[in-house]
Design a protein around this motif. Structure first.
Motif, short mmCIF file in Angstrom:
data_model
loop_
_atom_site.label_atom_id
_atom_site.label_comp_id
_atom_site.label_asym_id
_atom_site.label_seq_id
_atom_site.Cartn_x
_atom_site.Cartn_y
_atom_site.Cartn_z
N LEU A 122 35.06 -16.89 48.44
CA LEU A 122 33.66 -16.84 48.47
C LEU A 122 33.00 -15.96 49.18
O LEU A 122 32.21 -14.95 48.75
N ASP A 123 33.30 -16.19 50.43
CA ASP A 123 32.70 -15.20 51.56
C ASP A 123 33.27 -13.64 51.57
O ASP A 123 32.28 -12.96 51.48
N GLU A 124 34.38 -13.56 51.23
CA GLU A 124 34.97 -12.24 50.84
C GLU A 124 34.21 -11.42 49.69
O GLU A 124 33.84 -10.39 49.60
N MET A 125 33.87 -12.28 48.61
CA MET A 125 33.03 -11.81 47.62
C MET A 125 31.72 -11.46 48.13
O MET A 125 31.24 -10.50 47.56
N HIS A 126 30.95 -12.56 48.62
CA HIS A 126 29.64 -12.19 49.11
C HIS A 126 29.67 -10.90 49.88
O HIS A 126 28.83 -10.19 49.90
N LYS A 127 30.41 -10.74 50.92
CA LYS A 127 30.62 -9.62 51.50
C LYS A 127 30.61 -8.34 50.90
O LYS A 127 30.15 -7.24 51.40
N ARG A 128 31.26 -8.38 49.63
CA ARG A 128 31.32 -7.18 48.79
C ARG A 128 30.02 -7.13 47.82
O ARG A 128 29.90 -6.38 46.92
N GLY A 129 29.14 -8.04 48.11
CA GLY A 129 28.06 -7.98 47.29
C GLY A 129 28.37 -8.62 45.52
O GLY A 129 27.73 -8.07 44.80
N ILE A 130 29.33 -9.41 45.65
CA ILE A 130 29.74 -10.15 44.30
C ILE A 130 29.45 -11.47 44.48
O ILE A 130 29.79 -12.16 45.33
N ARG A 131 28.73 -12.02 43.54
CA ARG A 131 28.37 -13.49 43.67
C ARG A 131 29.41 -14.32 42.78
O ARG A 131 30.29 -13.49 42.18
N LEU A 132 29.36 -15.41 42.67
CA LEU A 132 30.38 -16.23 42.02
C LEU A 132 29.90 -17.19 41.42
O LEU A 132 29.00 -18.07 41.59
N ILE A 133 30.25 -17.38 40.11
CA ILE A 133 29.64 -18.56 39.23
C ILE A 133 31.09 -19.30 39.00
O ILE A 133 32.12 -18.82 38.55
N MET A 134 31.04 -20.85 38.97
CA MET A 134 32.11 -21.36 38.73
C MET A 134 32.20 -22.02 37.23
O MET A 134 30.98 -22.14 36.55
#
Ligand code: ISL
Length: 552
Positions: free
Chosen positions: A86-98
């Protein structure tokens, strides 16, 4: 908290974890594998991921059967791996939906185990448990479910049955019970507090059942659906989740709303009703079947597709927000479908389909592998297929004579496993997906259809998708413009305009493998081509040619 509606500017990439990338060499995709591919997603340009279920589960339905909503299925990794992802996604400007699967749990969930082992259990009322007819010899009613089975399963040799609209290992929760709804809210808060950005809500329109549990007359499939789809308290339950949870976070929700009509959809997504951000409608996935039954295949006709698109684009314009998709983990691959070709014109076809759906109003979703034009699995027999749905239907067909020839013909072609074959990263023995034999057969065409090749080849589908995403970004015409079907009665070409004040975009796509004369579209000479899957253009559209024009 202020809702920023960020999802209207999102391009969402769906990851089906068991088939995406295997980080620990056990033949099954996992979270460390996903982390290793985040730069690939960033380079593609997507800014959000929908992750199919990674929760603890016995995997009867590949994770859509959850036994613990607060932990990760061990072969996929740990909670720490999840937090890192999640953190690595956010660092890249990528959000996450479950994925949120709360119409049912797994039969291995502690609640269910307690509910069936003890009639006095406080969890008994978490599920839909009813006394059978004829002293328990017959189920409480004649409903059937989505995987071709009866919807009730007897509990041991008692007179009681539990309801399951999917596999036996997926007992339906009783949403009438306030405690169940509170549990769901707690689960939502748990993940939102951890930082996730929203949910794709699995079969959310099934959560409210008509409490009369009435029998129905003879039906082809899904007996009882009028009592369990869009049930009496659906909107009330969704609004309750919004008020008690969603509105406190800047999050989004997309409902999987099987069998919903446009009128149902409006009620679900009109912002002032505070229920869901958007929904997946499935009308366009039914254009190539009869009566909404995917096994009853029907020849594709682009006019039917246009009609459906027109209906939804106009139907929600100014009222609610659409989702846009041509693939997901339940659908067969798009290339080779919708009148396109997955051999000679595979690249042209995949790019054409991409451009046709990408510039409609709504949020586009890309399913893993779609961006490199992955094709259906090369299954030879039912033994190559693992999906519980396919096996249940196969068994049903063997019992019901008239269904047998129809299902035998279409089963492998429409099986959900077509979308679930391991992601083809390169041409190595296990396609760069794993270092060992994967859980599901890799398609032989990994030799020439793979991400590595797609990245190296400048005219690939992957690079075309990069351009589609880049063109959409920040484009107000695509986001807010009205939709106009330009060639309603043309049976070969799909052409539409998007218009915002004096700015216009026109998309023209040839849905055939033949050359077709470009029809007269008023004012087109004042437009310039900004994107196309062919380098040179004339007054003739080449096989599966697509052109995106703009006038500004
Ligand atoms: O896949 C289907 C038809 O082949 C659909 O009917 C599908 O079962 C339906 O859209 C619900 O799908 C969702 O819930 C299921 C799960 O198996 C699917 O993968 C999921 O997308 C039960 O949780």
């Amino acid at each position: 908290m202020k809702q920023t509606n960020w999802y209207k500017d999102a391009v969402i990439y769906q990851i089906y974890p068991r088939s995406f990338c295997d980080g620990n060499g056990d033949g099954l995709g996992d979270i460390p594998g996903i982390i290793s591919k985040l730069d690939y997603l960033k380079d593609l340009g997507v800014n959000c991921v929908w992750l199919s279920p990674v929760y603890d589960s016995p995997q009867e339905d590949n994770g859509y059967d959850i036994s613990n909503y607060r932990d990760i299925y061990k072969p996929f990794g740990t909670l720490d791996d999840f937090k890192k992802m999640l953190d690595e996604m956010h660092k890249r400007g990528i959000r996450l939906i479950m994925d949120l699967v709360v119409n049912h749990t797994s039969s291995e969930h502690e609640w269910f185990k307690s509910a069936i082992s003890d009639p006095k259990s406080p969890y008994r009322d978490y599920y839909i448990i009813k006394k059978g007819r004829k002293n328990g010899k017959k189920p409480p009613n004649n409903w059937s479910g989505f995987f071709g089975e009866k919807a009730w399963e007897r509990i041991g040799d008692s007179e009681d049955y539990y309801l399951h609209l999917f596999a036996k290992g997926q007992p339906d929760l009783n949403w009438e019970n306030e405690k169940v709804r509170e549990e769901v809210k707690d689960i939502l808060r748990y993940w939102l507090d951890m930082g996730v950005d929203g949910f794709r809500c699995d079969v959310i329109t099934l959560i409210s059942k008509d409490q009369r549990f009435k029998n129905v007359g003879p039906t082809i499939a899904l007996a009882g659906k009028k009592y369990y789809v869009n049930g009496p308290r659906l909107h009330e339950f969704l609004h309750e989740l919004y008020v008690d949870v969603y509105q406190n976070y800047d999050c989004m929700t997309v409902g999987e709303t099987v069998l919903s009509t446009l009128d149902d959809a409006r009620k679900l997504v009109e912002p002032e009703r505070q229920e869901l951000s958007m929904i997946f409608n499935f009308d366009h996935t039914d254009v190539d079947n009869h009566m909404g039954v995917k096994y009853f295949l029907r020849k594709f006709n682009v006019k039917r597709l246009k009609k459906v698109v027109d209906k939804w684009q106009h139907g929600l314009f100014g009222k609610g927000w659409n989702s846009l998709f041509i693939e997901n983990h339940d659908q067969r691959r798009s290339v080779g479908r919708f009148g396109t070709d997955d051999t000679k014109y595979r690249i042209e076809s995949a790019c054409m389909l991409g451009a046709t759906y990408f510039f409609l109003q709504g949020t586009p979703f890309i399913y893993q592998g779609q961006e490199i034009g992955m094709t259906n699995g090369d299954f030879e027999s039912i033994n190559d297929v693992k999906d519980v749905e396919a096996h249940n239907i196969y068994n049903l067909a063997n019992k019901v004579k008239i269904l047998k020839p129809i299902i035998n013909k279409s089963l492998l072609q429409v099986s959900r496993d077509n979308a679930r074959t391991p992601m083809q990263w390169d041409n190595s023995e296990y396609a760069g997906f794993s270092t060992v034999e994967p859980w599901l057969k890799i398609n032989k065409n990994k030799c020439c259809i793979n991400a590595k090749e797609s990245i190296e080849y400048p005219d690939s589908i992957y690079h075309f998708y990069q351009k589609l995403i880049a063109f959409r970004k920040g484009n107000e015409v695509i986001k807010d413009g009205e939709y106009i079907d330009l060639l309603k009665s043309n049976s070969k070409i799909f052409a539409y305009k998007r218009k915002l004040d004096d700015k216009e975009i026109i998309v023209v796509s040839n849905f055939t493998k033949k050359e077709v004369k470009l029809p007269n579209i008023k004012g087109l000479d004042k437009f310039e081509i900004t994107l196309s899957n062919y380098a040179k253009h004339s007054l003739v559209l080449k096989p599966y040619e697509t052109r995106v024009y703009k006038n500004y």
